[in-house]
Design a protein around this motif. Sequence first.
Motif, PDB file in Angstrom:
ATOM      1  N   UNK A 331       1.120  -1.107   0.228  1.00  0.00           N
ATOM      2  CA  UNK A 331      -0.261  -0.033   0.190  1.00  0.00           C
ATOM      3  C   UNK A 331       0.771   1.197   0.414  1.00  0.00           C
ATOM      4  N   UNK A 332       0.922   1.143   0.698  1.00  0.00           N
ATOM      5  CA  UNK A 332       3.008   2.193   1.044  1.00  0.00           C
ATOM      6  C   UNK A 332       3.450   3.131  -0.449  1.00  0.00           C
ATOM      7  N   UNK A 333       3.724   1.625  -0.925  1.00  0.00           N
ATOM      8  CA  UNK A 333       4.016   1.778  -2.181  1.00  0.00           C
ATOM      9  C   UNK A 333       3.738   2.188  -3.787  1.00  0.00           C
ATOM     10  N   UNK A 334       2.310   1.167  -3.666  1.00  0.00           N
ATOM     11  CA  UNK A 334       1.382   2.212  -4.269  1.00  0.00           C
ATOM     12  C   UNK A 334       0.680   3.408  -4.049  1.00  0.00           C
ATOM     13  N   UNK A 335       1.107   4.015  -3.232  1.00  0.00           N
ATOM     14  CA  UNK A 335       0.704   5.645  -3.120  1.00  0.00           C
ATOM     15  C   UNK A 335       1.969   6.430  -3.964  1.00  0.00           C
ATOM     16  N   UNK A 336       2.844   6.114  -3.798  1.00  0.00           N
ATOM     17  CA  UNK A 336       4.074   6.644  -4.706  1.00  0.00           C
ATOM     18  C   UNK A 336       3.521   6.168  -6.285  1.00  0.00           C
ATOM     19  N   UNK A 337       3.110   5.277  -6.305  1.00  0.00           N
ATOM     20  CA  UNK A 337       3.136   5.161  -8.033  1.00  0.00           C
ATOM     21  C   UNK A 337       1.841   5.543  -8.658  1.00  0.00           C
ATOM     22  N   UNK A 338       1.420   6.531  -8.116  1.00  0.00           N
ATOM     23  CA  UNK A 338       0.455   7.399  -8.639  1.00  0.00           C
ATOM     24  C   UNK A 338       0.420   8.486  -9.188  1.00  0.00           C
ATOM     25  N   UNK A 339       2.357   8.022  -9.356  1.00  0.00           N
ATOM     26  CA  UNK A 339       2.371   9.580  -9.593  1.00  0.00           C
ATOM     27  C   UNK A 339       3.844   8.813 -10.248  1.00  0.00           C
ATOM     28  N   UNK A 340       3.899   7.828 -11.004  1.00  0.00           N
ATOM     29  CA  UNK A 340       4.990   7.327 -11.669  1.00  0.00           C
ATOM     30  C   UNK A 340       5.367   8.470 -12.890  1.00  0.00           C
ATOM     31  N   UNK A 341       5.071   8.359 -13.638  1.00  0.00           N
ATOM     32  CA  UNK A 341       4.916   9.121 -14.331  1.00  0.00           C
ATOM     33  C   UNK A 341       6.038  10.436 -14.596  1.00  0.00           C
ATOM     34  N   UNK A 342       4.974  11.025 -13.488  1.00  0.00           N
ATOM     35  CA  UNK A 342       5.451  12.936 -13.142  1.00  0.00           C
ATOM     36  C   UNK A 342       6.729  12.751 -11.977  1.00  0.00           C
ATOM     37  N   UNK A 343       6.725  11.483 -11.816  1.00  0.00           N
ATOM     38  CA  UNK A 343       7.608  11.511 -10.759  1.00  0.00           C
ATOM     39  C   UNK A 343       9.563  12.013 -11.268  1.00  0.00           C
ATOM     40  N   UNK A 344      10.494  12.416 -11.028  1.00  0.00           N
ATOM     41  CA  UNK A 344      11.985  11.946 -11.798  1.00  0.00           C
ATOM     42  C   UNK A 344      13.095  11.559 -11.167  1.00  0.00           C
ATOM     43  N   UNK A 345      13.514  11.202 -12.785  1.00  0.00           N
ATOM     44  CA  UNK A 345      14.170  10.061 -12.457  1.00  0.00           C
ATOM     45  C   UNK A 345      14.840   9.308 -10.731  1.00  0.00           C
ATOM     46  N   UNK A 346      15.654  10.102  -9.762  1.00  0.00           N
ATOM     47  CA  UNK A 346      15.309   9.377  -8.976  1.00  0.00           C
ATOM     48  C   UNK A 346      14.561   8.573  -7.793  1.00  0.00           C
ATOM     49  N   UNK A 347      13.599   8.755  -8.178  1.00  0.00           N
ATOM     50  CA  UNK A 347      12.683   8.540  -7.981  1.00  0.00           C
ATOM     51  C   UNK A 347      11.887   7.234  -8.325  1.00  0.00           C
ATOM     52  N   UNK A 348      11.930   7.269  -9.548  1.00  0.00           N
ATOM     53  CA  UNK A 348      11.410   6.376 -10.547  1.00  0.00           C
ATOM     54  C   UNK A 348      12.620   5.434 -10.578  1.00  0.00           C
ATOM     55  N   UNK A 349      13.493   5.374 -10.249  1.00  0.00           N
ATOM     56  CA  UNK A 349      14.229   3.966 -10.801  1.00  0.00           C
ATOM     57  C   UNK A 349      14.368   3.191  -9.142  1.00  0.00           C
ATOM     58  N   UNK A 350      14.344   4.154  -7.431  1.00  0.00           N
ATOM     59  CA  UNK A 350      14.202   3.761  -6.451  1.00  0.00           C
ATOM     60  C   UNK A 350      12.669   3.200  -6.524  1.00  0.00           C
ATOM     61  N   UNK A 351      11.298   3.699  -7.275  1.00  0.00           N
ATOM     62  CA  UNK A 351      10.147   2.488  -7.063  1.00  0.00           C
ATOM     63  C   UNK A 351      10.915   1.253  -7.868  1.00  0.00           C
ATOM     64  N   UNK A 352      10.432   1.464  -9.411  1.00  0.00           N
ATOM     65  CA  UNK A 352      11.261   0.266 -10.172  1.00  0.00           C
ATOM     66  C   UNK A 352      11.486  -0.428  -8.814  1.00  0.00           C
TER      67      UNK A 352
END
Length: 533
Positions: A331-352
């Motif tokens: 659930x915590x990670x899903x809250x970050x994934x909602x705006x995945x395309x708009x996130x900076x590259x640093x955040x996208x890499x960590x989310x992946x």
Amino acid sequence: MSGHDSKYFSTTKKGEIPELKEELNSQYKDKRKDAVKKVIAAMTVGKDVSSLFTDVLNCMQTENLELKKLVYLYLINYAKSQPDLAILAVNTFVKDSQDPNPLIRALAVRTMGCIRVDKITEYLCDPLQKCLKQLILVKLKILLRESPQGYNMPIAVVLSAVKMILQQMELITSTDVIRNLCKKMAPPLVFFCKYNDPIYVKMEKLEIMIKLASDRNIDQVLLEFKEYATEVDVDFVRKAVRAIGRCAIKLERAAERCISVLLELIKIKVNYVVQEAIIVIKDIFRRYPNTYESIIATLCESLDTLDEPEAKASMIWIIGEYAERIDNADELLESFLENFPEEPAQVQLQLLTATVKLFLKKPTEGPQQMIQVVLNNATVETDNPDLRDRAYIYWRLLSTDPEAAKDVVLAEKPVITDDSNQLEPSLLDELLANISTLSSVYHKPPEAFVTRLKPTVQKTEDEDYVEGSEIETSGNPVDGAAPAAAAPTPVPDLLGDLMGTDDAAIVPVDEYTTSSGPPCLLSCQHQAVKVYR
């Protein structure tokens, strides 16, 4: 002159100068003192009393400090108009400069310096030199008897004195003497920040405090850092919070105390403090894996306040690293994934990476759906080549060999360390020898700041003649033959020299060749497509 001396400025009678002359030569001290006050009063209102110069000068030899000050004031005003008579005061000046009373000594030297008469200035050097020596000796005795006085000394003087003491300590064999000197040098060298220090000084002091932090002084250092973290300058506050984390990484025994301070700062609910604390706690988790996971719940309470890329990436890393111990990690990670395309590259890499970790640790339906969405966004909906390449690698690993994916993604990570106090002994000795210069601030030897050029050797005419003859003989063995071709002129490779590459610093002109160029971009793309297929 005091306030009740206004009577001396009252209107004078016609025979004032003769009366003053008589009073200045009186046998009574009080009468002479009153007469000098009248003279000063007349001088102040602009009356010419220079004719009384010799009479006033006779009152100079007195033990009364007030009278002496008045006479000195008169001399400063009229010595320039009476230079020959002013010389008569030299003996008294020299005598006063050696008086046991330091006030009289200082008054005499100061007055001699204020009198604009060349002959007087010639006699000033010797008394001034003696007074300076006495002053320096007194200061040194005070400093040796009490080194806390260093607090009131200019910092350049303190550092120069410390440098000299450090150099002489190498010759001292007594352990007790060395220990005593270290105790006396310590108080002036305490690098705590003051409220009125410039920001660049505060930043440098923080670095010094981190280097000096030890198990013995960590409690006092943490108190300082905690106080700095509540100041108004945002950059300084961030630096102070990071300093707490660096101390935790540096000192294993003090790590728990450092984390306690960080948690107290998080409870303040200041946005940038909370985000900086999460960033450093991530590093602490990497330094001490599986040790302080109990604080993760407290960190998760601040998810809504995270709006900076580095803080978000740090929190996502923590969730992915300890996904098996966090009940609602998906659930915590899903809250970050909602705006995945708009996130900076640093955040996208960590989310992946965090989503892949979650799937490998909890291969249930929820994480499986999340990994499908993330991989699709990271390969199809993005233009970032780094993100796309990593996503393709994860996709191939998960689809072919999940166990191999675990070995790669969940592999044991190298423990981070703090190298803030790691200096080579030879460099440390050189920095101590230059402790009052920029060398000790930037941790570089003095020669790193100055480039020394080799001096050009001037040739004599005979040497030029001899060299010319040798070249003509060796190059032209037969009369009339053409001279031999000169060697190619070396061309300095300025870019290579600037970057410090010595191998190709000088390239001959005739050795320049046409580069074959990089591999074809289309072939690289073709190979990449084959790999991803």
